[in-house]
Every structure is written in C-alpha cells, then in structure tokens.
Design a protein around this motif. Structure first.
Motif, short mmCIF file in Angstrom:
data_model
loop_
_atom_site.label_atom_id
_atom_site.label_comp_id
_atom_site.label_asym_id
_atom_site.label_seq_id
_atom_site.Cartn_x
_atom_site.Cartn_y
_atom_site.Cartn_z
N LEU A 240 -2.38 6.00 10.03
CA LEU A 240 -3.49 5.85 9.09
C LEU A 240 -4.31 4.60 9.44
O LEU A 240 -5.53 4.65 9.53
CB LEU A 240 -2.92 5.75 7.67
N GLY B 102 -4.93 13.17 1.71
CA GLY B 102 -6.08 12.28 1.89
C GLY B 102 -6.16 11.16 0.87
O GLY B 102 -7.11 10.37 0.90
N GLY C 96 -4.19 8.48 0.52
CA GLY C 96 -4.01 7.19 1.16
C GLY C 96 -5.30 6.73 1.84
O GLY C 96 -5.72 5.58 1.71
N ALA C 97 -5.94 7.65 2.55
CA ALA C 97 -7.20 7.31 3.23
C ALA C 97 -8.28 6.97 2.21
O ALA C 97 -9.06 6.02 2.41
CB ALA C 97 -7.64 8.48 4.12
N ARG D 57 1.43 12.89 -0.94
CA ARG D 57 1.02 12.50 0.42
C ARG D 57 0.40 13.68 1.18
O ARG D 57 0.62 14.83 0.85
CB ARG D 57 2.23 11.97 1.20
N GLY D 58 -0.31 13.32 2.23
CA GLY D 58 -0.87 14.33 3.11
C GLY D 58 -2.08 15.05 2.54
O GLY D 58 -2.52 16.07 3.07
N ASN E 208 6.25 2.32 11.75
CA ASN E 208 5.98 2.89 10.43
C ASN E 208 4.93 3.98 10.62
O ASN E 208 3.87 3.73 11.21
CB ASN E 208 5.45 1.80 9.49
N PRO E 209 5.20 5.20 10.11
CA PRO E 209 4.21 6.28 10.26
C PRO E 209 2.85 5.91 9.68
O PRO E 209 1.83 6.48 10.08
CB PRO E 209 4.84 7.45 9.49
N PHE F 25 0.87 -1.17 0.00
CA PHE F 25 0.00 0.00 0.00
C PHE F 25 0.91 1.23 0.00
O PHE F 25 1.77 1.35 0.88
CB PHE F 25 -0.85 -0.04 1.27
N ALA F 26 0.78 2.09 -0.98
CA ALA F 26 1.72 3.23 -1.04
C ALA F 26 1.16 4.38 -1.85
O ALA F 26 0.38 4.19 -2.80
CB ALA F 26 3.04 2.77 -1.66
N VAL F 27 1.60 5.57 -1.47
CA VAL F 27 1.31 6.81 -2.20
C VAL F 27 2.67 7.50 -2.43
O VAL F 27 3.51 7.55 -1.52
CB VAL F 27 0.36 7.73 -1.41
C1 LIG Z 1 1.09 5.37 4.29
C2 LIG Z 1 0.83 6.25 3.08
C3 LIG Z 1 0.22 5.39 1.98
C4 LIG Z 1 -0.16 7.36 3.46
O1 LIG Z 1 -0.50 8.10 2.29
P1 LIG Z 1 -1.11 9.59 2.38
O2 LIG Z 1 -1.73 9.88 1.06
O3 LIG Z 1 -0.11 10.55 2.86
O4 LIG Z 1 -2.24 9.41 3.50
P2 LIG Z 1 -3.36 10.48 3.88
O5 LIG Z 1 -2.99 11.82 3.37
O6 LIG Z 1 -4.66 9.92 3.44
O7 LIG Z 1 -3.27 10.46 5.46
C5 LIG Z 1 -4.20 9.74 6.21
C6 LIG Z 1 -3.91 9.87 7.68
O8 LIG Z 1 -2.77 9.12 8.08
C7 LIG Z 1 -1.76 9.98 8.64
N1 LIG Z 1 -0.49 9.64 8.02
C8 LIG Z 1 -0.34 8.98 6.86
N2 LIG Z 1 0.97 8.86 6.57
C9 LIG Z 1 1.63 9.46 7.58
C10 LIG Z 1 2.99 9.68 7.84
N3 LIG Z 1 3.96 9.27 7.00
N4 LIG Z 1 3.31 10.34 8.97
C11 LIG Z 1 2.36 10.77 9.82
N5 LIG Z 1 1.05 10.59 9.62
C12 LIG Z 1 0.70 9.96 8.49
C13 LIG Z 1 -2.15 11.37 8.25
O9 LIG Z 1 -1.78 12.25 9.29
C14 LIG Z 1 -3.62 11.31 8.07
O10 LIG Z 1 -4.28 11.51 9.29
P3 LIG Z 1 -5.09 12.88 9.48
O11 LIG Z 1 -6.00 12.99 8.30
O12 LIG Z 1 -5.79 12.64 10.77
O13 LIG Z 1 -4.03 13.93 9.53
C15 LIG Z 1 2.15 6.91 2.58
O14 LIG Z 1 2.74 7.60 3.67
C16 LIG Z 1 3.18 5.92 2.04
O15 LIG Z 1 3.11 5.54 0.86
N6 LIG Z 1 4.16 5.51 2.87
C17 LIG Z 1 5.28 4.68 2.38
C18 LIG Z 1 4.83 3.27 2.07
C19 LIG Z 1 4.32 2.57 3.29
O16 LIG Z 1 4.94 2.59 4.34
N7 LIG Z 1 3.16 1.88 3.13
C20 LIG Z 1 2.56 1.14 4.18
C21 LIG Z 1 3.20 -0.20 4.30
S1 LIG Z 1 2.47 -1.14 5.62
#
Ligand SMILES: CC(C)(COP(=O)(O)OP(=O)(O)OC[C@H]1O[C@@H](n2cnc3c(N)ncnc32)[C@H](O)[C@@H]1OP(=O)(O)O)[C@@H](O)C(=O)NCCC(=O)NCCS
Length: 160
Positions: free
Chosen positions: A126, A92, A94-95, A89-90, A121-122, A82-84
C-alpha cells in the motif's frame, strides 16, 4: 491538530476496537488504551477514523472500519499507527484513509510524511503504491513474541 482525550473518549473506544482486531499479536505493534490516550495529549497528535461505509470521522451509529493516528512537528508528520479491521480489508478503505491523511496534512502545511514498518509487512505494498520510499533501516528493531528480530524500515513521502 491535538485532541483532548476527555473530549474524544468514544473515539478512543473505536480506535481500540480496531486496534485489538487489526494488529497480529505476535508483532507487539498494537498500543493499549492508555498509550493512545496519552499520545493525544501531545501537541500535534491527531487521528482520523474511517467508517465501514467509507465516510471519515463517522458518527457513532456507523461501524468503524479503520483509523490513522498521526503526529506532526513543524512541516513533517509521522503516521504512528494505521489499521483497518480484517473484515473490511481489500475494499480500498486503507487507501482512502491514507489519501485523507495526506489531504488533511497538506492543508496544515505538512511537506513530508514518514512512518516505520517492519520489513515484509504486507502494508508495504500500500505504501509503495502511494510513493513512499525506504530511507532507513533499523536492523532487528522489532522483536516478535517468539523472539525473532525483524528490521524496521523508515519510509517517507514528500507531499508538497
Ligand atoms: C495495511 C492495511 C491498513 C490495508 O488496509 P486495506 O483496507 O486492506 O487496504 P486497501 O484495500 O485500500 O488496499 C490498498 C492496496 O494495498 C494492498 N494491500 C493492502 N494490504 C495488503 C495486504 N495485507 N496484503 C497484500 N496487499 C495489501 C492492496 O493490494 C491494495 O493494492 P491494489 O489496490 O493495487 O490491489 C490493513 O491490511 C491493516 O490494517 N493491516 C494490519 C495493520 C498494519 O500492519 N498496519 C500498518 C502498520 S505500518
């Protein structure tokens, strides 16, 4: 839903574009093209793309921002990857993508989603926000490029 990789070569290219840009290399979480392609030969494996405009499975003209790769067995589904991309990012996306995965899973009769992530993992923020809870720990399961061991957390979400 299974996919025939020869029918979705463009989508595998787009998944790989996100894969290469989204996963920090030190954790070794990214899959290579062969792994993605082979996984799509397995029954129950499928994917969902999200475009930069928030559309799902966008046409080729729209830049792809993220993807989810899933595998279902009976009434359970694993979120394999799962990735963006960082630049999207940030916002919405991913959500929105996770919500779509859940909607599609429910339509196929899935009752439980699960995933594994490295501790701290941050992305955990989510998942917690969606109600995922930790149901298991694999101590030292991940090994970073520098040799550090990190726990894997097994997380689940009941969706039915
Ligand atoms: C995890 C991931 C897909 C989130 O994508 P995104 O588009 O930034 O997510 P969103 O904008 O929809 O954020 C959704 C919520 O999660 C939180 N969140 C997501 N990623 C975060 C991060 N890296 N650090 C802190 N908070 C995070 C946001 O704060 C948000 O909460 P809020 O709306 O209450 O502020 C992206 O960070 C990613 O690709 N990470 C690297 C790959 C990875 O680790 N994938 C998961 C493997 S298990």
């Amino acid at each position: 839903m299974s996919q025939n990789p020869s029918d979705c070569s463009d989508d595998i290219d787009r998944i790989m574009e996100v894969m290469i840009g989204a996963f920090a290399p030190e954790y070794g979480e990214a899959w290579n093209r062969r792994q993605v392609s082979d996984s799509l030969l397995l029954a129950g494996t499928g994917y969902c793309l999200i475009g930069a405009d928030g559309s799902f499975d966008p046409d080729l003209a729209e830049p792809v921002a993220g993807f989810a790769l899933t595998r279902s067995i009976f009434d359970e589904e694993e979120l394999l990857l799962f990735a963006v991309l960082p630049k999207y990012r940030g916002k919405g996306l991913g959500a929105a993508l996770l919500t779509e995965v859940i909607v599609r899973a429910r339509l196929r009769g899935i009752r439980r989603l699960f995933l594994e992530m490295r501790r701290n993992n941050p992305a955990g923020k989510l998942y917690t926000g969606f109600g995922f809870r930790t149901v298991g720990v694999r101590p030292g399961y991940y090994r970073t490029a520098s040799g550090e061991r990190l726990d894997a957390l097994s997380q689940e979400l009941h969706i039915a």
